[in-house]
Design a protein around this motif. Structure first.
Motif, PDB file in Angstrom:
ATOM      1  N   TRP A 146       6.762 -60.723  -0.919  1.00 54.26           N
ATOM      2  CA  TRP A 146       7.746 -60.660  -2.004  1.00 54.26           C
ATOM      3  C   TRP A 146       8.954 -59.818  -1.625  1.00 54.26           C
ATOM      4  O   TRP A 146       8.880 -58.917  -0.807  1.00 54.26           O
ATOM      5  CB  TRP A 146       7.159 -60.189  -3.318  1.00 54.26           C
ATOM      6  N   ASN A 191       6.551 -64.581  -3.744  1.00 55.14           N
ATOM      7  CA  ASN A 191       6.752 -64.024  -5.087  1.00 55.14           C
ATOM      8  C   ASN A 191       8.057 -63.242  -5.114  1.00 55.14           C
ATOM      9  O   ASN A 191       8.601 -62.885  -4.065  1.00 55.14           O
ATOM     10  CB  ASN A 191       5.633 -63.023  -5.441  1.00 55.14           C
ATOM     11  N   LEU A 237       7.073 -61.569 -10.789  1.00 53.41           N
ATOM     12  CA  LEU A 237       6.046 -60.582 -11.139  1.00 53.41           C
ATOM     13  C   LEU A 237       6.680 -59.309 -11.679  1.00 53.41           C
ATOM     14  O   LEU A 237       7.642 -58.791 -11.094  1.00 53.41           O
ATOM     15  CB  LEU A 237       5.228 -60.211  -9.897  1.00 53.41           C
ATOM     16  N   ASN A 273       2.284 -57.663 -10.959  1.00 55.81           N
ATOM     17  CA  ASN A 273       1.923 -57.071  -9.674  1.00 55.81           C
ATOM     18  C   ASN A 273       1.290 -55.724 -10.019  1.00 55.81           C
ATOM     19  O   ASN A 273       1.964 -54.804 -10.473  1.00 55.81           O
ATOM     20  CB  ASN A 273       3.176 -56.877  -8.813  1.00 55.81           C
ATOM     21  N   GLY A 300      -1.080 -61.691 -10.836  1.00 56.64           N
ATOM     22  CA  GLY A 300      -0.169 -62.183  -9.799  1.00 56.64           C
ATOM     23  C   GLY A 300      -0.533 -61.661  -8.429  1.00 56.64           C
ATOM     24  O   GLY A 300      -1.003 -62.396  -7.566  1.00 56.64           O
ATOM     25  N   SER A 301      -0.344 -60.351  -8.221  1.00 56.93           N
ATOM     26  CA  SER A 301      -0.486 -59.789  -6.882  1.00 56.93           C
ATOM     27  C   SER A 301      -0.857 -58.309  -7.007  1.00 56.93           C
ATOM     28  O   SER A 301      -0.884 -57.773  -8.115  1.00 56.93           O
ATOM     29  CB  SER A 301       0.854 -59.967  -6.154  1.00 56.93           C
ATOM     30  N   MET A 338      -7.132 -65.169  -4.573  1.00 54.55           N
ATOM     31  CA  MET A 338      -5.676 -65.019  -4.620  1.00 54.55           C
ATOM     32  C   MET A 338      -5.003 -66.394  -4.609  1.00 54.55           C
ATOM     33  O   MET A 338      -5.466 -67.298  -3.913  1.00 54.55           O
ATOM     34  CB  MET A 338      -5.199 -64.285  -3.370  1.00 54.55           C
ATOM     35  N   GLY A 341      -0.327 -64.550  -4.797  1.00 49.43           N
ATOM     36  CA  GLY A 341      -0.339 -63.105  -4.594  1.00 49.43           C
ATOM     37  C   GLY A 341      -0.934 -62.704  -3.271  1.00 49.43           C
ATOM     38  O   GLY A 341      -1.400 -63.540  -2.483  1.00 49.43           O
TER      39      GLY A 341
END
Ligand code: XUL
Ligand code: CO
Length: 445
Positions: A146, A191, A237, A273, A300-301, A338, A341
């Motif tokens: 990201w 992301n 995110l 996130n 998300g992550s 996942m 993410g």
């Protein structure tokens, strides 16, 4: 990935390549558990974990803290020409990504570019950096987990970015986000993150909180609209944090972010996130935030790190708690793994860890921790006791009055009459917490 590796800067040159050597290795630069090609529950470790190295703590921070100057003396911090320094930093970063052989990295706009003051300078400087990142990514095969805009460090943001009382500052933040989102899109990022570090207040006395929430909600809607306009298919995110640097931050926890998204009609458009140390700052556990995000369908992550239980701020240390990481991995696996993410090390070495090898070994140890946590989580799922216990604990809700209540297909009279007609005192049963904790202890290795 190894086929593409390049090594260009001198800083990490004396350090050996990190690779899997198995649990008995005596090499401080070896992975003992992270075998990127090992298949666990149908995917390789590399695919499961999607590990990422961050630019800011690892290459931008010079070791300074509020009481003292930086002592890291990285070569790119010593250079007089800001453009050359930014380029040297980007090259060194890719050398470490290659040395660690991790698939992803993450950055803020200002981390990768030469400093800029005006809006036009910002755009030109970021664009030059992105051209170079594109080349480095192509030659190394490393990918972007990201990108994000740093809308909190520059003094212009001291009273907020999109929540600033001055809309001209919100517009500058809009420029930074547009450019960072466009750059993330161009670099194939998975992301785009917004950490709203100054979107909150230091004192409620000077803050119109209702208006600021509206400013933030409307701004986020613009970001989502732009994502669709440019065809970015990654996730947007939000990274919750309760406070620091502000006294109060608008998006404090996963649950507050979820309510915020509902209020501004952005459900289904934005995910979270989750950072371990932000969860603990909010008085919550990392597992709580991860489970909550899956429950609300906004996972998300992850930003991996840890706080220090004896002091209460965001110390961003490398994770080292196997039990915590195993429970987190178990939640991820149980929820199907996942998607876009990954696991980003938003972690920094301590101020006295001034050597290049500290940057490598901090990551290597944490990567091994996560890899082992993945194996533990797999064992927990195969063992089945934890899942079976939960399943059986709620079994009563599968039919009868329980199922009707969950489906919303009953009313309070029917519920009350059910209790009356069965006419017995329902007995409590043990929650078995100690036994459950014993099971975890048996399975965390
Ligand atoms: C701050 C933090 C940030 C975000 C990105 O606490 O975690 O580094 O991850 O802006
Ligand atoms: Co973070």
């Amino acid at each position: 990935m190894t086929d593409h590796q390049t090594a260009s800067s001198a800083y990490f040159k004396s350090l050996p390549q990190a690779r899997y050597e198995g649990p008995d290795s005596k090499n401080d630069f070896a992975y003992r558990y992270y075998d990127k090609n090992q298949v666990v529950m149908g995917k390789t470790m590399e695919e499961h974990l999607r590990l990422s190295v961050c630019f800011w703590h690892t290459f931008c921070w010079d070791g300074s803290d509020v009481f003292g100057a930086g002592g890291f003396n990285r070569p790119w911090h010593q250079m007089d020409d800001p453009k050359a320094a930014a380029k040297a930093k980007r090259e060194a970063a890719f050398d470490l990504f290659n040395l660690l052989d991790l698939p992803f990295y993450s950055f803020h706009d200002v981390d990768v570019m030469a400093p800029a003051e005006t809006a036009q300078e910002h755009v030109a400087s970021l664009s030059e950096a992105v051209d170079h990142l594109e080349e480095l990514m192509a030659s190394s095969g490393r990918k972007l987990l990201w990108g994000t805009a740093n809308n909190f460090s520059h003094p212009r943001y001291m009273a907020g970015a999109s929540t600033n009382p001055n809309p001209e500052i919100a517009a500058f933040a809009g420029l930074q986000v547009r450019e960072a989102l466009n750059a993330t899109h161009r670099l194939g990022g998975a992301n785009y993150v917004l950490w709203d570090g100054r979107e909150g207040y230091d004192t409620i006395l000077n803050t119109n909180i209702g208006q600021e929430l509206d400013q933030l909600g409307k701004f986020l809607a613009l970001v989502v609209e732009h994502k669709h306009k440019i065809g970015f298919t990654g996730d947007i995110l939000i990274e919750p944090k309760p406070h620091e640097p502000t006294k109060h931050q608008c998006d404090s926890t996963v649950q507050t972010v979820h309510s915020f998204l509902q209020r501004y009609g952005l459900e289904g458009e934005v995910r979270v996130n989750i950072e371990a140390n932000h969860a603990t700052l909010a008085g919550l556990s990392f597992e709580h935030e991860v489970d909550m995000a899956f429950a609300l369908d906004i996972f998300g992550s992850l930003d991996l790190n840890r706080g220090d239980p004896q002091n209460g701020w965001d110390t961003d240390q490398f994770p080292n708690d196997m039990r915590e990481m195993t429970l987190m991995m178990k939640s991820i696996l149980s929820a199907g793994g996942m998607k876009n993410g990954g696991m980003n090390f938003d972690a920094k070495v301590r101020r006295q860890s001034i050597a290049a090898e500290d940057l490598a070994q901090s990551h290597i140890g944490a990567v091994d921790l996560i890899a082992r946590a993945l194996l533990n989580a797999e064992a927990m799922i195969n063992d089945g006791r934890l899942d079976q216990f939960k399943e059986q604990r709620y079994a009563g809700w599968k039919d009868g009055i329980g199922a009707k209540m969950l489906a919303g297909s009953t009313n309070l009279d029917e519920v009350a009459d059910f209790a009356l007609s069965s006419n017995h005192a329902p007995a409590p049963v043990s929650g078995r917490q100690e036994w459950l904790e014993n099971v975890v202890t048996q399975l965390v290795r």
